[in-house]
Enzyme design. Structure first.
Site, mmCIF file in Angstrom:
data_model
loop_
_atom_site.group_PDB
_atom_site.id
_atom_site.type_symbol
_atom_site.label_atom_id
_atom_site.label_comp_id
_atom_site.label_asym_id
_atom_site.label_seq_id
_atom_site.Cartn_x
_atom_site.Cartn_y
_atom_site.Cartn_z
ATOM 1 N N CYS A 1 23.187 3.452 10.652
ATOM 2 C CA CYS A 1 21.838 3.995 10.914
ATOM 3 C C CYS A 1 20.781 2.976 10.185
ATOM 4 O O CYS A 1 21.321 2.221 9.192
ATOM 5 C CB CYS A 1 21.826 5.123 10.258
ATOM 6 S SG CYS A 1 19.971 5.768 9.712
ATOM 7 N N CYS B 1 18.913 3.514 5.756
ATOM 8 C CA CYS B 1 19.360 3.280 4.267
ATOM 9 C C CYS B 1 20.112 1.626 4.058
ATOM 10 O O CYS B 1 21.189 1.656 4.732
ATOM 11 C CB CYS B 1 20.151 3.947 3.488
ATOM 12 S SG CYS B 1 19.151 5.601 3.386
ATOM 13 N N CYS C 1 18.984 14.066 7.632
ATOM 14 C CA CYS C 1 19.212 12.807 7.190
ATOM 15 C C CYS C 1 19.041 13.271 5.473
ATOM 16 O O CYS C 1 18.289 14.019 4.969
ATOM 17 C CB CYS C 1 17.996 11.894 7.272
ATOM 18 S SG CYS C 1 17.888 10.521 5.921
ATOM 19 N N TYR D 1 -8.237 1.574 2.940
ATOM 20 C CA TYR D 1 -7.095 1.841 3.737
ATOM 21 C C TYR D 1 -6.718 3.193 3.104
ATOM 22 O O TYR D 1 -5.539 3.491 2.603
ATOM 23 C CB TYR D 1 -6.096 0.792 3.562
ATOM 24 C CG TYR D 1 -6.109 -0.652 3.784
ATOM 25 C CD1 TYR D 1 -5.878 -1.024 5.087
ATOM 26 C CD2 TYR D 1 -6.634 -1.278 2.853
ATOM 27 C CE1 TYR D 1 -6.144 -2.297 5.154
ATOM 28 C CE2 TYR D 1 -7.058 -2.936 2.952
ATOM 29 C CZ TYR D 1 -6.575 -3.175 4.325
ATOM 30 O OH TYR D 1 -6.925 -4.672 4.530
ATOM 31 N N GLU E 1 -11.108 3.400 6.445
ATOM 32 C CA GLU E 1 -9.752 3.731 7.037
ATOM 33 C C GLU E 1 -9.716 3.614 8.442
ATOM 34 O O GLU E 1 -10.822 3.929 9.141
ATOM 35 C CB GLU E 1 -9.289 5.411 6.639
ATOM 36 C CG GLU E 1 -8.201 5.737 7.563
ATOM 37 C CD GLU E 1 -6.896 5.154 7.508
ATOM 38 O OE1 GLU E 1 -6.475 4.543 6.359
ATOM 39 O OE2 GLU E 1 -6.183 4.685 8.304
ATOM 40 N N ASP F 1 -4.937 0.030 -0.505
ATOM 41 C CA ASP F 1 -3.473 0.242 -0.211
ATOM 42 C C ASP F 1 -3.128 0.007 1.189
ATOM 43 O O ASP F 1 -2.903 1.042 1.973
ATOM 44 C CB ASP F 1 -3.262 1.919 -0.504
ATOM 45 C CG ASP F 1 -1.774 2.255 -0.238
ATOM 46 O OD1 ASP F 1 -1.092 1.373 -0.223
ATOM 47 O OD2 ASP F 1 -1.609 3.616 -0.397
ATOM 48 N N CYS G 1 3.325 -1.889 -0.601
ATOM 49 C CA CYS G 1 4.926 -1.622 -0.364
ATOM 50 C C CYS G 1 5.514 -2.949 -0.028
ATOM 51 O O CYS G 1 6.618 -2.837 0.524
ATOM 52 C CB CYS G 1 5.057 -0.527 0.639
ATOM 53 S SG CYS G 1 4.101 -0.936 2.190
HETATM 54 C C1 LIG Z 1 0.106 2.440 3.199
HETATM 55 S S1 LIG Z 1 -1.066 3.632 3.873
HETATM 56 C C2 LIG Z 1 -2.168 4.138 2.576
HETATM 57 C C3 LIG Z 1 -2.939 5.383 2.978
HETATM 58 C C4 LIG Z 1 -3.594 6.032 1.724
HETATM 59 N N1 LIG Z 1 -4.033 5.150 0.710
HETATM 60 C C5 LIG Z 1 -2.493 7.057 0.817
HETATM 61 O O1 LIG Z 1 -2.006 6.737 0.111
HETATM 62 O O2 LIG Z 1 -2.174 7.982 1.548
HETATM 63 C C6 LIG Z 1 -2.094 2.497 4.900
HETATM 64 C C7 LIG Z 1 -3.331 3.047 5.626
HETATM 65 O O3 LIG Z 1 -4.145 1.796 6.238
HETATM 66 C C8 LIG Z 1 -4.518 2.128 7.298
HETATM 67 N N2 LIG Z 1 -4.942 0.875 8.196
HETATM 68 C C9 LIG Z 1 -4.039 -0.053 8.585
HETATM 69 N N3 LIG Z 1 -4.493 -1.206 8.937
HETATM 70 C C10 LIG Z 1 -6.032 -0.944 8.621
HETATM 71 C C11 LIG Z 1 -7.220 -1.833 8.826
HETATM 72 N N4 LIG Z 1 -7.162 -3.018 9.339
HETATM 73 N N5 LIG Z 1 -8.344 -0.968 8.397
HETATM 74 C C12 LIG Z 1 -8.139 0.049 7.942
HETATM 75 N N6 LIG Z 1 -7.295 0.839 7.864
HETATM 76 C C13 LIG Z 1 -6.007 0.407 8.170
HETATM 77 C C14 LIG Z 1 -3.341 2.783 8.177
HETATM 78 O O4 LIG Z 1 -3.909 3.746 9.235
HETATM 79 C C15 LIG Z 1 -2.976 3.713 6.908
HETATM 80 O O5 LIG Z 1 -3.564 4.892 6.709
#
Ligand SMILES: C[S@@+](CC[C@H](N)C(=O)[O-])C[C@H]1O[C@@H](n2cnc3c(N)ncnc32)[C@H](O)[C@@H]1O
Length: 326
Positions: free
Chosen positions: A76, A79, A146, A200, A221, A258, A283
């Site tokens: 898989c 992991c 899983c 984000y 977002e 984020d 991440c």
């Molecule tokens: C890692 S997640 C973080 C979400 C939030 N901070 C949380 O902790 O739940 C990244 C987020 O960025 C959004 N995203 C990705 N690319 C983007 C962009 N260019 N502009 C705005 N949002 C974006 C995704 O839809 C997602 O919700």
């Protein structure tokens, strides 16, 4: 027919879950192994600058090697580090993040630190059974349930319940909302009346704790459904459904961002570096390092870094960096 190379000594870990080995002077990124191991490897793919391979026999194991608890480990694609105990996984994540960021980065354990941590699982169906994809393949492995899946997943931070669309983003580890909001608040030290950006922002996790601290919060977002939920989850903040890269962000006392794995990029970093404190949740330490270098061009420096093992049994690691005006 695949090429098997015998008795290869594995060198250090690479970002992405593989370790580096050399065969006739050529770099091979090898899955399923650990630094220092003596292995037989199969060459899976030959590219112009390097090859990819898989360890098929472990002749001298890493001291922390274990028999993977899941029978589907290695088949898989989920992991990639189950063959090491969790403490050894964290040591490797620390080595990789420290190398990329150029400062020592300790990776903290977060409970549950082995299995049963994942808030959301997306299964495919294979002959009516829940299935996951093989590594880099459309082929399915019928895994049943899983081992990473949490017994009691919660879309929740303390008493606050967040609404999230069934396929929308929520932090994967059950403890991530608590751990990450604490780190962000500790770095930003919000004061009532300060202006704050949550970029984000998903369904408003960081916006919620900044609003609770008395800040005037604006969230941005790209996903409209997430923004609709963020408005319900955090009525005290205002939210915009927009691409962060195209938004006019303006000045703010505090910023939390984020972004997805590809990071924010130099253009967004330039928009953010306007004098406030910035907490960058990431991440991927490689794109975080690139964006910190961009921030340095705009007069910012690294004021602190924390890392958490929020993806046990995989090579992934979550970092929170504080960026401040230099
Ligand atoms: C890692 S997640 C973080 C979400 C939030 N901070 C949380 O902790 O739940 C990244 C987020 O960025 C959004 N995203 C990705 N690319 C983007 C962009 N260019 N502009 C705005 N949002 C974006 C995704 O839809 C997602 O919700």
């Amino acid at each position: 027919m695949s090429l098997i190379v015998e008795r290869v000594r594995v060198a250090g870990p690479a970002n992405g879950g593989s370790c580096v080995a050399r065969v006739d002077g050529r770099v091979v990124f090898v899955r399923g192994t650990a630094p220092g191991e003596l292995i037989n490897l199969r060459v899976d793919e030959v590219l112009s600058k390097y090859s990819r391979g898989t360890a098929v026999a472990i002749l001298e194991p890493h001291p922390a090697r274990r028999i993977p608890p899941c029978p589907f480990a290695g088949v898989c694609g989920g992991c990639d580090w189950q063959h090491l105990d969790p403490a050894a996984q964290r040591a490797l994540k620390s080595e990789i993040a420290s190398g990329l960021l150029g400062v020592p980065v300790g990776v903290a354990a977060v409970e549950p630190d082995d299995f049963g941590w994942r808030t959301r699982m997306k299964y495919a169906s294979c002959d009516g059974k829940p299935a996951l994809h093989k590594y880099r393949s459309h082929e399915l492995v019928p895994v049943g349930r899983c081992l990473l899946e949490a017994a009691n997943p919660q879309t929740r931070l303390g008493d606050r319940v967040f609404q999230v669309a069934p396929d929308g983003f929520w932090q994967p580890h059950v403890a991530a909302p608590q751990v990450l909001t604490e780190a962000v608040l500790d770095f930003l030290r919000p004061q009532p009346g300060q202006s704050a950006l949550d970029l984000y922002c998903g369904v408003g996790l960081f916006a919620a704790v900044l609003a609770d601290a008395g800040c005037q919060v604006t969230g941005v977002e790209g996903n409209r459904e997430a923004v609709a939920n963020a408005r319900r989850n955090v009525p005290a903040a205002r939210f915009f459904a927009q691409d962060v890269g195209k938004a006019h962000l303006g000045k703010a006392d505090l910023v939390v961002l984020d972004p997805p794995r590809k990071g924010a990029g130099a253009h967004v970093m330039r928009e953010l570096c306007t004098g406030g404190r910035i907490a960058y949740v990431s991440c991927d330490p490689a794109t975080l390092a690139r964006d910190i270098r961009a921030a340095a061009e705009f007069g910012y420096e690294l004021g602190g870094i924390r890392a958490f093992d929020l993806f046990p049994n995989t090579h992934h690691v979550e970092c929170v960096a504080l960026l401040i005006p230099s």
